[in-house]
Design a protein around this motif. Structure first.
Motif, PDB file in Angstrom:
ATOM      1  N   LEU A  30       0.696  -1.271  -0.022  1.00  0.00           N
ATOM      2  CA  LEU A  30      -0.088  -0.146   0.052  1.00  0.00           C
ATOM      3  C   LEU A  30       0.813   1.091   0.133  1.00  0.00           C
ATOM      4  O   LEU A  30       0.481   2.216  -0.773  1.00  0.00           O
ATOM      5  N   LEU A  31       1.914   1.258   0.754  1.00  0.00           N
ATOM      6  CA  LEU A  31       2.698   2.418   0.883  1.00  0.00           C
ATOM      7  C   LEU A  31       3.379   2.560  -0.535  1.00  0.00           C
ATOM      8  O   LEU A  31       3.542   3.843  -1.022  1.00  0.00           O
ATOM      9  N   ASP A  32       3.679   1.743  -0.999  1.00  0.00           N
ATOM     10  CA  ASP A  32       4.504   1.718  -2.638  1.00  0.00           C
ATOM     11  C   ASP A  32       3.467   2.304  -3.386  1.00  0.00           C
ATOM     12  O   ASP A  32       3.912   3.042  -4.277  1.00  0.00           O
ATOM     13  N   VAL A  33       2.400   1.728  -3.532  1.00  0.00           N
ATOM     14  CA  VAL A  33       1.506   2.352  -4.452  1.00  0.00           C
ATOM     15  C   VAL A  33       0.952   3.814  -3.990  1.00  0.00           C
ATOM     16  O   VAL A  33       0.693   4.571  -5.209  1.00  0.00           O
ATOM     17  N   ALA A  34       0.821   4.002  -2.671  1.00  0.00           N
ATOM     18  CA  ALA A  34       0.529   5.486  -2.514  1.00  0.00           C
ATOM     19  C   ALA A  34       1.465   6.615  -2.820  1.00  0.00           C
ATOM     20  O   ALA A  34       1.058   7.479  -3.112  1.00  0.00           O
ATOM     21  N   GLY A  35       2.768   6.149  -2.629  1.00  0.00           N
ATOM     22  CA  GLY A  35       3.700   7.126  -2.975  1.00  0.00           C
ATOM     23  C   GLY A  35       3.812   8.114  -1.908  1.00  0.00           C
ATOM     24  O   GLY A  35       3.461   8.016  -0.542  1.00  0.00           O
ATOM     25  N   ALA A  53      -8.980  -1.243  10.453  1.00  0.00           N
ATOM     26  CA  ALA A  53      -8.131  -0.649  11.439  1.00  0.00           C
ATOM     27  C   ALA A  53      -6.899  -0.196  11.210  1.00  0.00           C
ATOM     28  O   ALA A  53      -6.306   1.080  11.542  1.00  0.00           O
ATOM     29  N   ALA A  54      -6.151  -1.265  10.783  1.00  0.00           N
ATOM     30  CA  ALA A  54      -4.798  -1.277  10.364  1.00  0.00           C
ATOM     31  C   ALA A  54      -4.631  -0.249   9.214  1.00  0.00           C
ATOM     32  O   ALA A  54      -3.573   0.528   9.353  1.00  0.00           O
ATOM     33  N   VAL A  55      -5.478  -0.116   8.209  1.00  0.00           N
ATOM     34  CA  VAL A  55      -5.447   0.618   7.439  1.00  0.00           C
ATOM     35  C   VAL A  55      -5.563   2.309   7.531  1.00  0.00           C
ATOM     36  O   VAL A  55      -4.970   3.249   7.255  1.00  0.00           O
ATOM     37  N   ARG A  94      -4.945   3.456  10.511  1.00  0.00           N
ATOM     38  CA  ARG A  94      -3.846   3.806  11.137  1.00  0.00           C
ATOM     39  C   ARG A  94      -2.707   4.320  10.079  1.00  0.00           C
ATOM     40  O   ARG A  94      -1.937   5.433  10.665  1.00  0.00           O
ATOM     41  N   MET A  95      -2.764   3.733   9.064  1.00  0.00           N
ATOM     42  CA  MET A  95      -1.591   4.240   8.140  1.00  0.00           C
ATOM     43  C   MET A  95      -2.155   5.426   7.303  1.00  0.00           C
ATOM     44  O   MET A  95      -1.087   6.302   7.346  1.00  0.00           O
ATOM     45  N   PHE A  96      -3.233   5.568   6.964  1.00  0.00           N
ATOM     46  CA  PHE A  96      -3.994   6.675   6.452  1.00  0.00           C
ATOM     47  C   PHE A  96      -4.812   7.385   7.325  1.00  0.00           C
ATOM     48  O   PHE A  96      -5.956   7.048   7.037  1.00  0.00           O
ATOM     49  N   PRO A  97      -4.358   8.306   8.106  1.00  0.00           N
ATOM     50  CA  PRO A  97      -5.564   8.665   9.098  1.00  0.00           C
ATOM     51  C   PRO A  97      -6.558   9.483   8.711  1.00  0.00           C
ATOM     52  O   PRO A  97      -7.580   9.415   9.375  1.00  0.00           O
ATOM     53  N   VAL A  98      -6.422  10.147   7.626  1.00  0.00           N
ATOM     54  CA  VAL A  98      -7.574  10.927   7.059  1.00  0.00           C
ATOM     55  C   VAL A  98      -8.541   9.976   6.025  1.00  0.00           C
ATOM     56  O   VAL A  98      -9.466  10.807   5.574  1.00  0.00           O
ATOM     57  N   ALA A  99      -8.017   8.920   5.638  1.00  0.00           N
ATOM     58  CA  ALA A  99      -8.833   8.343   4.734  1.00  0.00           C
ATOM     59  C   ALA A  99     -10.161   7.632   5.268  1.00  0.00           C
ATOM     60  O   ALA A  99     -10.272   7.072   6.343  1.00  0.00           O
ATOM     61  N   ALA A 100     -11.045   7.639   4.552  1.00  0.00           N
ATOM     62  CA  ALA A 100     -12.206   6.660   4.550  1.00  0.00           C
ATOM     63  C   ALA A 100     -11.860   5.269   4.023  1.00  0.00           C
ATOM     64  O   ALA A 100     -11.650   5.279   2.933  1.00  0.00           O
ATOM     65  N   VAL A 101     -12.134   4.327   5.004  1.00  0.00           N
ATOM     66  CA  VAL A 101     -11.888   3.064   4.656  1.00  0.00           C
ATOM     67  C   VAL A 101     -13.042   2.199   4.542  1.00  0.00           C
ATOM     68  O   VAL A 101     -13.848   1.984   5.625  1.00  0.00           O
TER      69      VAL A 101
END
Length: 168
Positions: free
Chosen positions: A44-49, A87-89, A91-98
């Motif tokens: 996910l971090l690779d794709v997000a850049g 919850a894990a995602v 935490r990675m992207f706090p402003v994201a709607a998941v």
């Protein structure tokens, strides 16, 4: 504003940005025997850049508790008892709607939103799911900013044209 689509398949993870035809960033990673979440997180971090991620749609096969955001695929030993992927995602992207959904729902979203050309395309449907949840979050926050009580109803459709999802 960037949205991501993540598909958990029995043998691999697949992730992509939800963008037009020009921005192809599809990435796949085999599911390791150990360190499954670390592998998924790295993908996910690779794709997000360096972009700020505002929405993530997740499609996962197998057992899940959608409201709790927990997946328990039989093929992934570390997650058999359940893993809180939402919850894990978050935490990675706090402003994201998941949002988590089964692949069948994502495939139906692709068929409905794009048409027969995307029929059965789970990754495209997961991208649409991300856009829908992002749109819903924007509408709720906009209502709060204007002193209105959010209706609590899901929007009838995305504000974005279906063309922003890459047909396969």
């Amino acid at each position: 504003m960037t949205a991501l689509a993540l598909v958990l398949r029995p043998a691999e993870f697949a992730a992509d940005r939800v963008v037009g035809i020009d921005g192809h960033t599809l990435a796949r990673r085999q599911i390791p025997a150990r360190g499954v979440w670390q592998s998924c997180r790295d993908l996910l971090l690779d794709v997000a850049g360096d972009d700020e991620i505002t929405a993530v749609g997740i499609a996962a096969a197998g057992r899940m508790r959608m409201r709790a955001g927990v997946v328990a695929p039989a093929e992934i030993l570390e997650w058999r008892a359940g893993f809180g992927i939402v919850a894990a995602v978050q935490r990675m992207f706090p402003v994201a709607a998941v949002q988590l959904a089964p692949p069948s729902m994502c495939a139906a979203l692709a068929a409905r939103g794009i048409g027969a050309s995307a029929s059965g395309d789970v990754l495209t449907g997961t991208g649409l799911l991300a856009l829908l949840v992002e749109d819903y979050a924007i509408r709720r926050s906009s209502a709060r900013e204007h002193g209105l009580k959010p209706s609590g109803q899901r929007p009838s459709g995305p504000r974005y044209p279906a063309a922003c999802i890459r047909p396969r």
